[in-house]
Design a protein around this motif. Structure first.
Motif, PDB file in Angstrom:
ATOM      1  N   CYS A  17     -32.323  37.754   9.705  1.00 12.69           N
ATOM      2  CA  CYS A  17     -32.089  38.187  10.939  1.00 12.69           C
ATOM      3  C   CYS A  17     -33.414  39.329  11.409  1.00 12.69           C
ATOM      4  O   CYS A  17     -33.877  39.331  12.399  1.00 12.69           O
ATOM      5  N   HIS A  24     -33.588  39.458  18.043  1.00 14.27           N
ATOM      6  CA  HIS A  24     -32.940  38.300  17.729  1.00 14.27           C
ATOM      7  C   HIS A  24     -31.846  38.098  18.817  1.00 14.27           C
ATOM      8  O   HIS A  24     -31.340  39.025  19.139  1.00 14.27           O
ATOM      9  N   PRO A  25     -31.398  37.005  18.826  1.00 13.43           N
ATOM     10  CA  PRO A  25     -30.480  36.786  20.065  1.00 13.43           C
ATOM     11  C   PRO A  25     -29.191  36.444  19.647  1.00 13.43           C
ATOM     12  O   PRO A  25     -28.353  36.236  20.499  1.00 13.43           O
ATOM     13  N   TRP A  26     -28.700  36.748  18.554  1.00 18.50           N
ATOM     14  CA  TRP A  26     -27.263  36.725  17.871  1.00 18.50           C
ATOM     15  C   TRP A  26     -26.388  37.717  18.090  1.00 18.50           C
ATOM     16  O   TRP A  26     -25.290  37.593  17.664  1.00 18.50           O
ATOM     17  N   LYS A  33     -23.236  38.720  15.643  1.00 10.60           N
ATOM     18  CA  LYS A  33     -22.909  37.616  14.985  1.00 10.60           C
ATOM     19  C   LYS A  33     -23.518  37.651  13.467  1.00 10.60           C
ATOM     20  O   LYS A  33     -24.702  37.713  13.289  1.00 10.60           O
ATOM     21  N   LYS A  34     -22.699  37.170  12.373  1.00 11.08           N
ATOM     22  CA  LYS A  34     -23.291  37.261  11.137  1.00 11.08           C
ATOM     23  C   LYS A  34     -24.122  36.027  11.094  1.00 11.08           C
ATOM     24  O   LYS A  34     -23.602  34.723  11.148  1.00 11.08           O
ATOM     25  N   MET A  35     -25.434  36.252  10.587  1.00 13.85           N
ATOM     26  CA  MET A  35     -26.277  35.051  10.323  1.00 13.85           C
ATOM     27  C   MET A  35     -26.901  35.051   9.059  1.00 13.85           C
ATOM     28  O   MET A  35     -27.547  36.167   8.698  1.00 13.85           O
ATOM     29  N   ILE A  81     -36.150  31.520  14.552  1.00 17.75           N
ATOM     30  CA  ILE A  81     -34.672  31.446  15.287  1.00 17.75           C
ATOM     31  C   ILE A  81     -34.315  30.057  15.000  1.00 17.75           C
ATOM     32  O   ILE A  81     -33.040  29.895  14.576  1.00 17.75           O
ATOM     33  N   GLU A 128     -30.823  29.153  12.765  1.00 17.41           N
ATOM     34  CA  GLU A 128     -29.559  28.367  13.554  1.00 17.41           C
ATOM     35  C   GLU A 128     -29.341  27.101  13.058  1.00 17.41           C
ATOM     36  O   GLU A 128     -28.312  26.704  12.753  1.00 17.41           O
ATOM     37  N   ASN A 182     -27.678  28.023   9.556  1.00 13.87           N
ATOM     38  CA  ASN A 182     -26.213  28.586   9.809  1.00 13.87           C
ATOM     39  C   ASN A 182     -25.060  27.675  10.477  1.00 13.87           C
ATOM     40  O   ASN A 182     -23.922  27.804  10.280  1.00 13.87           O
ATOM     41  N   LEU A 183     -25.680  27.009  11.640  1.00 14.74           N
ATOM     42  CA  LEU A 183     -24.782  26.193  12.143  1.00 14.74           C
ATOM     43  C   LEU A 183     -24.914  24.794  12.322  1.00 14.74           C
ATOM     44  O   LEU A 183     -23.855  23.900  12.474  1.00 14.74           O
TER      45      LEU A 183
END
Length: 266
Positions: free
Chosen positions: A136, A142-144, A147-149, A195, A199, A202-203
């Motif tokens: 991060c 960053h846009p999170w 939130k844990k990334m 990004i 993402e 993580n997602l």
């Protein structure tokens, strides 16, 4: 002070000659490089100039090491077959190349009593110049939010199609200024791509899209994809269909894919 008669190129050359045909890569580092970027509780208890080597596998390892290992030796007990293969390859290499030398080996799946990893694989790969560890903090604004990334390493040639497997520490061996710290290749330079990478990792890690964030020179074979797409508890049954295990050997393996992804993705 540098230890006498230690040639870093000779050490890495011996490891390369032994492990490269099996689908591995090796990168030298000083323990001080690793410790410098970590909090005291995560540092390794060696002097800054202690020689270490991080070992990662390329996509070729599956066909060049793992399948022959299963054909000739099979796996024993309840530990993960890939882990058994990697351990066999590395231990055999150390015994043959460095008899009498004390080499401490930590594997990506090993944990301390505190439940922390024995070493942070992605950090080791980054400071050794093997692969850039994107986090991060590498993304401007960053846009999170909170939130844990989790971060992820990207290899300049293989993208995400590789895994960091072990750290070798040559105990009592110190190197001097001849070993210069390299910068890992920044192969995901833009904010937008970083990004997307984080993402995807993580997602959507199960679709493996993050692995193709840079064009890889080689990816996993279909057989390897089938293996790693199979839940760990069902891999023994898959290996049996490939003719590698008897029913007595076919038992679930307690390997955590989540730990592997976070520490040195597989």
């Amino acid at each position: 002070m540098a230890s006498p008669n230690v040639n870093v190129e000779r050490v890495t050359g011996l490891l390369y000659d032994s492990l490269s045909p099996l689908g591995f890569e090796v990168y030298a580092l000083k323990i001080g490089w690793y410790n410098a970027v970590l909090s005291p509780s995560l540092r390794l208890a060696h002097s800054d100039d202690t020689l270490a080597v991080v070992v990662l596998n390329t996509p070729a390892m599956f066909e060049q090491a793992f399948l022959p290992f299963m054909e000739k030796r099979g796996c024993h007990g309840v530990s993960d077959p890939i882990d058994q293969c990697v351990k066999h390859c590395i231990n055999s290499t150390i015994s043959q190349c460095f008899p009498g030398q004390q080499v401490g080996v930590s594997y990506d799946y090993e944990m301390l009593p505190s439940r922390k990893p024995k070493f942070l694989a992605q950090t080791a790969a980054h400071v050794a110049g093997a692969a850039f560890y994107y986090q991060c903090s590498d993304v401007t604004d960053h846009p999170w939010g909170d939130k844990k990334m989790f971060g992820v390493c990207v290899h300049p040639r293989f993208g995400g199609w590789f895994a960091i497997r072990a750290l070798l520490v040559f105990e009592g061996v110190e190197v001097g200024s001849e070993l210069v710290q390299p910068s890992p290749p920044d192969c995901v330079p833009s904010r937008e791509a970083r990004i997307q990478l984080l993402e995807d990792f993580n997602l959507r890690w199960q679709d493996w899209s993050y692995r193709d964030i840079v064009p890889p020179v080689q990816t996993y074979s279909q057989k390897q994809r089938d293996y790693f797409s199979t839940p760990p508890g069902q891999r023994s049954a898959l290996l049996r269909t490939w003719g590698f295990l008897s029913r007595e050997d076919s038992q679930p393996y307690p390997h955590s894919d989540t730990l592997t992804l976070v520490n040195g993705h597989g």
